[in-house]
Write a protein that holds these residues in place. Sequence first.
Motif, PDB file in Angstrom:
ATOM      1  N   ILE A 292       2.085   1.839  -9.484  1.00 56.59           N
ATOM      2  CA  ILE A 292       0.690   1.970  -9.061  1.00 56.59           C
ATOM      3  C   ILE A 292      -0.049   0.661  -9.304  1.00 56.59           C
ATOM      4  CG2 ILE A 292      -1.511   3.120  -9.538  1.00 56.59           C
ATOM      5  CD1 ILE A 292       0.210   5.632 -10.300  1.00 56.59           C
ATOM      6  N   MET A 293       0.088   0.117 -10.511  1.00 58.66           N
ATOM      7  CA  MET A 293      -0.670  -1.082 -10.875  1.00 58.66           C
ATOM      8  C   MET A 293      -0.296  -2.281 -10.010  1.00 58.66           C
ATOM      9  SD  MET A 293      -0.785  -3.321 -14.346  1.00 58.66           S
ATOM     10  CE  MET A 293       0.815  -3.995 -13.993  1.00 58.66           C
ATOM     11  N   ILE A 294       0.969  -2.630  -9.975  1.00 61.36           N
ATOM     12  CA  ILE A 294       1.373  -3.853  -9.271  1.00 61.36           C
ATOM     13  C   ILE A 294       1.107  -3.750  -7.776  1.00 61.36           C
ATOM     14  CG2 ILE A 294       3.819  -3.230  -8.957  1.00 61.36           C
ATOM     15  CD1 ILE A 294       2.501  -6.742  -9.737  1.00 61.36           C
ATOM     16  N   ASN A 295       1.384  -2.608  -7.177  1.00 61.11           N
ATOM     17  CA  ASN A 295       1.232  -2.482  -5.728  1.00 61.11           C
ATOM     18  C   ASN A 295      -0.216  -2.293  -5.301  1.00 61.11           C
ATOM     19  OD1 ASN A 295       3.981  -2.688  -4.530  1.00 61.11           O
ATOM     20  ND2 ASN A 295       4.356  -1.161  -6.098  1.00 61.11           N
ATOM     21  N   THR A 296      -1.035  -1.637  -6.118  1.00 55.75           N
ATOM     22  CA  THR A 296      -2.455  -1.507  -5.788  1.00 55.75           C
ATOM     23  C   THR A 296      -3.137  -2.865  -5.868  1.00 55.75           C
ATOM     24  OG1 THR A 296      -2.497   0.773  -6.587  1.00 55.75           O
ATOM     25  CG2 THR A 296      -4.621  -0.360  -6.387  1.00 55.75           C
ATOM     26  N   ILE A 297      -2.865  -3.616  -6.938  1.00 53.68           N
ATOM     27  CA  ILE A 297      -3.458  -4.947  -7.079  1.00 53.68           C
ATOM     28  C   ILE A 297      -2.983  -5.870  -5.955  1.00 53.68           C
ATOM     29  CG2 ILE A 297      -3.505  -7.021  -8.534  1.00 53.68           C
ATOM     30  CD1 ILE A 297      -3.448  -5.064 -10.956  1.00 53.68           C
ATOM     31  N   ALA A 298      -1.679  -5.835  -5.652  1.00 52.21           N
ATOM     32  CA  ALA A 298      -1.145  -6.673  -4.566  1.00 52.21           C
ATOM     33  C   ALA A 298      -1.767  -6.290  -3.230  1.00 52.21           C
ATOM     34  CB  ALA A 298       0.378  -6.551  -4.504  1.00 52.21           C
ATOM     35  N   ALA A 299      -1.912  -4.987  -2.972  1.00 53.24           N
ATOM     36  CA  ALA A 299      -2.492  -4.539  -1.704  1.00 53.24           C
ATOM     37  C   ALA A 299      -3.939  -4.995  -1.576  1.00 53.24           C
ATOM     38  CB  ALA A 299      -2.398  -3.016  -1.583  1.00 53.24           C
TER      39      ALA A 299
ATOM     40  N   ALA B  24       0.837  -1.204   0.000  1.00 58.01           N
ATOM     41  CA  ALA B  24       0.000   0.000   0.000  1.00 58.01           C
ATOM     42  C   ALA B  24       0.876   1.259   0.000  1.00 58.01           C
ATOM     43  CB  ALA B  24      -0.942  -0.007   1.203  1.00 58.01           C
ATOM     44  N   LEU B  25       1.932   1.249   0.810  1.00 57.82           N
ATOM     45  CA  LEU B  25       2.835   2.406   0.817  1.00 57.82           C
ATOM     46  C   LEU B  25       3.554   2.570  -0.517  1.00 57.82           C
ATOM     47  CD1 LEU B  25       4.534   2.574   4.340  1.00 57.82           C
ATOM     48  CD2 LEU B  25       2.890   4.139   3.327  1.00 57.82           C
ATOM     49  N   TRP B  26       3.967   1.456  -1.119  1.00 58.22           N
ATOM     50  CA  TRP B  26       4.602   1.544  -2.434  1.00 58.22           C
ATOM     51  C   TRP B  26       3.614   2.058  -3.476  1.00 58.22           C
ATOM     52  CZ3 TRP B  26       8.981   2.473  -4.468  1.00 58.22           C
ATOM     53  CH2 TRP B  26      10.161   2.082  -3.849  1.00 58.22           C
ATOM     54  N   ALA B  27       2.329   1.722  -3.342  1.00 60.08           N
ATOM     55  CA  ALA B  27       1.317   2.269  -4.254  1.00 60.08           C
ATOM     56  C   ALA B  27       1.221   3.784  -4.084  1.00 60.08           C
ATOM     57  CB  ALA B  27      -0.042   1.610  -4.009  1.00 60.08           C
ATOM     58  N   VAL B  28       1.271   4.248  -2.843  1.00 59.90           N
ATOM     59  CA  VAL B  28       1.257   5.694  -2.577  1.00 59.90           C
ATOM     60  C   VAL B  28       2.467   6.355  -3.236  1.00 59.90           C
ATOM     61  CG1 VAL B  28       1.447   7.451  -0.761  1.00 59.90           C
ATOM     62  CG2 VAL B  28      -0.106   5.515  -0.469  1.00 59.90           C
ATOM     63  N   VAL B  29       3.631   5.748  -3.078  1.00 58.86           N
ATOM     64  CA  VAL B  29       4.840   6.289  -3.715  1.00 58.86           C
ATOM     65  C   VAL B  29       4.658   6.305  -5.232  1.00 58.86           C
ATOM     66  CG1 VAL B  29       7.308   5.891  -4.121  1.00 58.86           C
ATOM     67  CG2 VAL B  29       6.373   5.639  -1.820  1.00 58.86           C
ATOM     68  N   GLY B  30       4.071   5.245  -5.781  1.00 55.38           N
ATOM     69  CA  GLY B  30       3.804   5.211  -7.214  1.00 55.38           C
ATOM     70  C   GLY B  30       2.924   6.371  -7.656  1.00 55.38           C
ATOM     71  N   PHE B  31       1.886   6.686  -6.867  1.00 53.56           N
ATOM     72  CA  PHE B  31       1.035   7.840  -7.181  1.00 53.56           C
ATOM     73  C   PHE B  31       1.830   9.136  -7.095  1.00 53.56           C
ATOM     74  CE2 PHE B  31      -2.560   4.962  -6.296  1.00 53.56           C
ATOM     75  CZ  PHE B  31      -3.365   5.275  -7.379  1.00 53.56           C
ATOM     76  N   MET B  32       2.684   9.243  -6.081  1.00 51.68           N
ATOM     77  CA  MET B  32       3.495  10.459  -5.934  1.00 51.68           C
ATOM     78  C   MET B  32       4.443  10.637  -7.113  1.00 51.68           C
ATOM     79  SD  MET B  32       4.340  10.180  -1.870  1.00 51.68           S
ATOM     80  CE  MET B  32       5.062  11.798  -1.634  1.00 51.68           C
TER      81      MET B  32
END
Length: 110
Positions: free
Chosen positions: A89-96, A74-82
């Motif tokens: 965004i894709m891999i970390n959002t789906i994984a989360a 989830a934190l990596w998804a946030v970093v991806g958005f930043m």
Amino acid sequence: MIDDTIVSDVGKEYSVEEIKHSNRIIKSATPKGILDWHLKWIASIWLLVAISLRSTGVPELQVYDMFLSFAGTALWAVVGFMWRDRALIMINTIAAVMLLGGLVGKIFGA
């Protein structure tokens, strides 16, 4: 005006201009000390701890593994958005989302 401030690194000294234009000096892509820098390191550490818990093979630690894996992705998804990085965004959002589903199932027995 050229900034000729000397930066010392492990006994070596470089001018700021030399660092900017050098192909030999390795520079981090993410500036230190800003929010995304902190988030990516926290997320990475959490993921490493989760992997170490998973590698023990102890079933009682699975919920902690899933929680830390969820939090890290989830934190990596946030970093991806930043960073506006669609792959992160894709891999970390789906994984989360998948980890959250598994975590809810594990906790509530669904």
